[in-house]
Design a protein around this motif. Structure first.
Motif, PDB file in Angstrom:
ATOM      1  N   THR A   1     -41.053  10.268 -19.829  1.00  0.00           N
ATOM      2  CA  THR A   1     -41.400  11.685 -19.892  1.00  0.00           C
ATOM      3  C   THR A   1     -40.135  12.496 -19.585  1.00  0.00           C
ATOM      4  OG1 THR A   1     -43.018  13.335 -19.178  1.00  0.00           O
ATOM      5  CG2 THR A   1     -42.193  11.829 -17.474  1.00  0.00           C
TER       6      THR A   1
ATOM      7  N   LYS B   1     -40.943   1.688 -35.941  1.00  0.00           N
ATOM      8  CA  LYS B   1     -41.991   1.369 -34.955  1.00  0.00           C
ATOM      9  C   LYS B   1     -43.251   0.807 -35.618  1.00  0.00           C
ATOM     10  CE  LYS B   1     -40.783   4.788 -31.420  1.00  0.00           C
ATOM     11  NZ  LYS B   1     -41.296   5.997 -30.733  1.00  0.00           N
TER      12      LYS B   1
ATOM     13  N   SER C   1     -46.161  18.528 -12.526  1.00  0.00           N
ATOM     14  CA  SER C   1     -47.523  18.562 -13.070  1.00  0.00           C
ATOM     15  C   SER C   1     -48.125  17.148 -13.115  1.00  0.00           C
ATOM     16  CB  SER C   1     -47.483  19.192 -14.464  1.00  0.00           C
ATOM     17  OG  SER C   1     -48.701  19.022 -15.109  1.00  0.00           O
TER      18      SER C   1
ATOM     19  N   HIS D   1     -38.567  14.839 -25.103  1.00  0.00           N
ATOM     20  CA  HIS D   1     -39.114  16.022 -24.440  1.00  0.00           C
ATOM     21  C   HIS D   1     -38.106  16.727 -23.537  1.00  0.00           C
ATOM     22  CE1 HIS D   1     -43.178  14.946 -25.739  1.00  0.00           C
ATOM     23  NE2 HIS D   1     -42.933  13.712 -25.352  1.00  0.00           N
TER      24      HIS D   1
ATOM     25  N   HIS E   1     -43.843   4.606 -18.812  1.00  0.00           N
ATOM     26  CA  HIS E   1     -44.068   5.843 -19.557  1.00  0.00           C
ATOM     27  C   HIS E   1     -42.823   6.700 -19.436  1.00  0.00           C
ATOM     28  CE1 HIS E   1     -46.338   9.269 -21.202  1.00  0.00           C
ATOM     29  NE2 HIS E   1     -45.658   9.999 -20.332  1.00  0.00           N
TER      30      HIS E   1
END
Ligand code: HQG
Length: 189
Positions: free
Chosen positions: A102, A63, A109, A139, A100
């Protein structure tokens, strides 16, 4: 990159983004650290990195996480810091959408609070879905959120892009988020 270099690269990420004091160093206000001091401090902790090895890690990192300054006497992480640094990035107009990644268990949340930066200095976004899926998988069960980046910019939110192409912003309210389905196309909000 071989396994030993990956281990060294992870150690460098830890030092250059989060815990320079763990090797007895501090970053300057823009995140830079002297290369020779860094290598000698790492060696004292048993992490042996020669100048040639460091060059190789910077060049081959998947990266492009690290960058040298112009005369290659200093190095910094291009993004991802929890240490307070000013990377001197200029606000940049984002594409219409950013993404994004996740995990499922964060969704309720995120619906309540939007995307928050937590311990890092920014919320991290990518311009493509594939990267977002990889980030989310770190995650748990991955979910991709499409960010209505242009709408945000039109409403005064600022975006930055790091030297290695990661999009950064301070906060994404949930009104600007659309959940993508597993094939990478959006489902109803
Ligand atoms: C989540 C990697 C609950 C957020 C990647 C994420 C990236 C919330 C986690 C870079 C939330 C934070 C950063 C809310 C956000 N409630 N959870 N309101 N808002 N979250 O690791 O974005 O490989 O700090 O969705 O490529 O996963 O290290 O951030 O799941 O660019 O170079 O809280 O790290 O780069 O996790 O990853 P992180 P991230 P490297």
């Amino acid at each position: 990159m071989d396994k030993k270099d990956i281990k060294r690269s992870k150690f460098l990420s830890m030092v250059l983004r989060h815990l320079p004091e763990s090797v007895g160093l501090t970053l300057d206000q823009n995140g830079w650290i002297d290369v020779r001091k860094l290598l000698s401090a790492c060696a004292k902790k048993g992490v042996i990195i020669s100048p040639e090895c460091l060059e190789r890690i910077v060049e081959t990192n998947d990266k492009k996480r690290f960058a040298f300054n112009e005369d290659r006497t200093k190095i910094r992480a291009s993004q991802g810091h929890s240490v307070s640094v000013d990377l001197l990035l200029k606000p940049t107009a984002p594409p219409e959408y950013l993404y994004h990644g996740t995990a499922m268990h964060f969704l309720s949340s995120i619906q309540n609070r939007g995307l928050v930066k937590g311990r890092r200095q920014h919320v991290h976004l990518s311009h493509d879905v594939v990267t977002a899926i990889q980030v989310g998988r770190r995650h748990g069960d991955p979910v991709v959120l499409k960010v209505l980046a242009k709408d945000m910019m039109d409403n005064g939110y600022l975006f930055y892009v790091s030297d290695n192409g990661v999009w950064l912003t301070d906060h994404v309210p949930s009104v600007y988020l659309v959940q993508e389905d597993r094939k990478g196309t959006h489902s109803d909000r």
